[in-house]
Design a protein around this motif. Structure first.
Motif, PDB file in Angstrom:
ATOM      1  N   UNK A  36       0.825  -1.214   0.000  1.00  0.00           N
ATOM      2  CA  UNK A  36       0.000   0.000   0.000  1.00  0.00           C
ATOM      3  C   UNK A  36       0.853   1.255   0.000  1.00  0.00           C
ATOM      4  N   UNK A  37       1.922   1.260   0.810  1.00  0.00           N
ATOM      5  CA  UNK A  37       2.727   2.475   0.880  1.00  0.00           C
ATOM      6  C   UNK A  37       3.461   2.687  -0.436  1.00  0.00           C
ATOM      7  N   UNK A  38       3.855   1.588  -1.122  1.00  0.00           N
ATOM      8  CA  UNK A  38       4.478   1.750  -2.436  1.00  0.00           C
ATOM      9  C   UNK A  38       3.495   2.398  -3.402  1.00  0.00           C
ATOM     10  N   UNK A  45      -0.715   8.461 -10.613  1.00  0.00           N
ATOM     11  CA  UNK A  45      -1.841   9.024  -9.866  1.00  0.00           C
ATOM     12  C   UNK A  45      -2.927   8.003  -9.559  1.00  0.00           C
ATOM     13  N   UNK A  46      -3.159   7.059 -10.471  1.00  0.00           N
ATOM     14  CA  UNK A  46      -4.222   6.072 -10.262  1.00  0.00           C
ATOM     15  C   UNK A  46      -3.936   5.242  -9.015  1.00  0.00           C
ATOM     16  N   UNK A  47      -2.682   4.742  -8.920  1.00  0.00           N
ATOM     17  CA  UNK A  47      -2.326   3.914  -7.772  1.00  0.00           C
ATOM     18  C   UNK A  47      -2.314   4.732  -6.489  1.00  0.00           C
ATOM     19  N   UNK A  48      -1.821   5.992  -6.598  1.00  0.00           N
ATOM     20  CA  UNK A  48      -1.817   6.860  -5.410  1.00  0.00           C
ATOM     21  C   UNK A  48      -3.222   7.039  -4.878  1.00  0.00           C
ATOM     22  N   UNK A  49      -4.158   7.327  -5.808  1.00  0.00           N
ATOM     23  CA  UNK A  49      -5.541   7.558  -5.389  1.00  0.00           C
ATOM     24  C   UNK A  49      -6.130   6.291  -4.771  1.00  0.00           C
ATOM     25  N   UNK A  50      -5.853   5.149  -5.396  1.00  0.00           N
ATOM     26  CA  UNK A  50      -6.404   3.898  -4.873  1.00  0.00           C
ATOM     27  C   UNK A  50      -5.880   3.645  -3.459  1.00  0.00           C
ATOM     28  N   UNK A  51      -4.572   3.868  -3.247  1.00  0.00           N
ATOM     29  CA  UNK A  51      -3.989   3.670  -1.924  1.00  0.00           C
ATOM     30  C   UNK A  51      -4.609   4.597  -0.901  1.00  0.00           C
TER      31      UNK A  51
END
Lengths: 222, 297
Positions: A36-38, A45-51
């Motif tokens: 999750x922190x990765x 941005x997509x992964x950041x938002x999902x996390x």
């Protein structure tokens, strides 16, 4: 005192279930929290938002709801099954729910660790041509982990205490349930309560001391 | 400085291509997960209007959800007030110059912090009838458990807050001739309160979340009315009920968390205090980390 001696074997077995849950959740939540922190620091941005959504939703949901949902929702209604045996099925459902919950806190602890890594480290990593994943894996995370050993210890202690909520996930074998069961049988017993409290302290205090000692020993000298 | 920019800056052509790949792969993975959930829900007929219908009826809200929410808020409000009092008393007692006050207070705080909250609630729930006679003690057990646990955590916050005020403040206060309790009351506490406000509010989020433990001893809270009674009345509505009350819990807690963040920003700017805001309990992040984070539970 007699009650404590009489029910000691059952209580001990129950407490061992808490220890098993803690070990499983400890490993799973650390792995999931690192993933999750990765995601949360990634250039995507997509992964950041999902996390971010994951952490904010899970962290703000009561653990009781998470566990009750894994038992009644995931298992009973949606038919998720880990095992044919009901007791081991609910064991794994509790492990799943508690790991999902704890991972959000692991992620936040690690993220504050990443914030302590000096900018120069990441700049140097980029300068020698490391990609995002390489610099995260080789440069940033090793230093971040060492900076947050003590906070991660607090997260793990909270998780160990939270294994008692397994009862909400339908896992009726761990010590909180055994204690409730004996109270239903024989009425309230102060020695049983104190015995369990001491058992939990016998696990959480060493975890606290160990992580505190490791944090000092492994602190990144700057 | 956001943590993201530590790891990368304006990417070159190859990094851009790689990032595009990450984006596509990430998006695909997320869509796959959402689609998987959608399909599984569909298989079990969780999208049928019939089971969502009850949440459009005002009756469902007035007879089930709102009374439960009221129960949650009542328990949380009373426990919050009592925990703050408990925390103030024991936090200051731990700072006492007299060992006979300081040590017992320290033991109480450390012990109640170490007890798993559910065990404590069970114990009070079963102890109360044998001490005070029959009756329904679910509310009392939830409030007392939350008070003792969160009060102990808040005691540490209070202590840290007072210790966060620079020494020069109390030295100056003593130098102009104030007494011990005047120094505490007129100089240290007013500054400490500003510094510990964000940590207190973060801990109140934990308290509000933990009211849900009342579900296990059948206290009539939001989780109980929304997740046990409501699905029993409207058969099949279990998943919609979980989603609706989940949204309520998350909304409440995020509003409180937003308040904590706002208070932290304000207290960082504040000139009324010489102390920096203290970290929430358990989230004592390594030195130099920015952002306050949330209390661990």
């Amino acid at each position: 005192m007699d009650d404590l001696i009489k029910y000691a074997p059952a209580l001990f077995d129950g407490f061992m279930e808490n220890v098993k849950l803690s070990l499983m959740c400890g490993v799973l939540s650390l792995v999931l929290g690192t993933i999750l922190v990765s995601m949360r620091v990634s250039p995507t941005p997509v992964l950041r938002a999902a996390g971010t959504v994951y952490v904010n939703v899970v962290r703000n949901t009561p653990l009781t709801l998470v566990l009750a949902f894994s038992a009644l929702g995931l298992s009973d209604t949606l038919g998720l099954a880990f095992s044919d045996k009901p007791s081991s099925n609910s064991f794994w459902l509790v492990v799943l729910g508690l790991s999902i919950y704890t991972a959000a806190f692991v992620c936040e602890a690690l993220r504050s660790g990443i914030n302590t890594v000096p900018l120069g480290q990441a700049e140097a990593a980029r300068a020698i041509g490391l990609t995002f994943l390489q610099s995260l894996r080789l440069i940033i995370l090793p230093q971040a982990f060492r900076a947050v050993i003590a906070p991660l210890g607090s997260v793990m202690i909270a998780m160990i205490k939270n294994t008692t909520v397994a009862i909400a996930g339908g896992y009726l074998a761990e010590s909180a349930f055994v204690m409730k069961d004996t109270f239903d049988d024989t009425g309230v017993s102060i020695p049983i309560f104190l015995g369990l409290v001491l058992a939990f302290m016998a696990v959480t205090l060493p975890v606290g001391f160990l992580t505190g000692w490791l944090a000092r020993r492994l602190a990144v000298a700057r | 400085m956001s943590s993201a920019s530590v790891l990368f800056d304006a990417p070159g052509p190859r990094a851009r291509a790689r990032n595009a790949l990450y984006t596509v792969a990430g998006l695909a993975a997320i869509i796959a997960i959402l689609y998987f959930i959608y399909v599984k829900f569909d298989e079990k007929k969780q999208w049928e209007g019939r089971i969502w219908q009850p949440f459009l009826e005002p009756d469902t809200w007035t007879t089930h959800i709102l009374p439960g929410l009221l129960g949650t808020l009542q328990a949380a409000a009373l426990a919050a007030v009592l925990a703050l009092v408990f925390g103030a008393v024991f936090g200051l007692a731990r700072l006492s110059d007299h060992a006979w006050v300081r040590i017992p207070a320290g033991v109480v705080v450390e012990v109640f912090r170490a007890i798993p909250l559910l065990l404590l609630i069970f114990f009070i729930f079963y102890l109360a009838p044998s001490v005070m006679g029959g009756g329904d003690y679910a509310f009392m057990a939830v409030v007392a458990g939350l008070t003792l646990y969160n009060g102990s955590v808040l005691a540490e916050v209070v202590r840290a807050g007072v210790l966060a005020v620079p020494r020069g403040q109390s030295e100056a206060a003593y130098a102009i001739g104030l007494r011990k309790n005047q120094v505490m009351r007129m100089v240290l506490l007013p500054q400490a309160v500003t510094a510990m406000m964000p940590a207190i509010v973060s801990q109140l989020v934990v308290l509000l979340k933990d009211t849900a433990l009342g579900y296990i001893i059948a206290y009539v809270d939001l989780l109980n009315t929304g997740f046990k009674i409501l699905p029993a009345v409207f058969f099949g509505s279990l998943i919609p009920a979980a989603i609706v009350i989940g949204v309520i819990y998350v909304g409440l807690n995020m509003a409180l968390s937003a308040l904590a963040t706002w208070l932290e920003k304000r207290s960082r700017r504040s000139r009324k205090t010489a102390a920096r805001p203290i970290a929430p309990p358990g989230a004592a992040a390594a030195e130099g980390a920015s952002g306050i984070g949330a209390a661990v539970d």
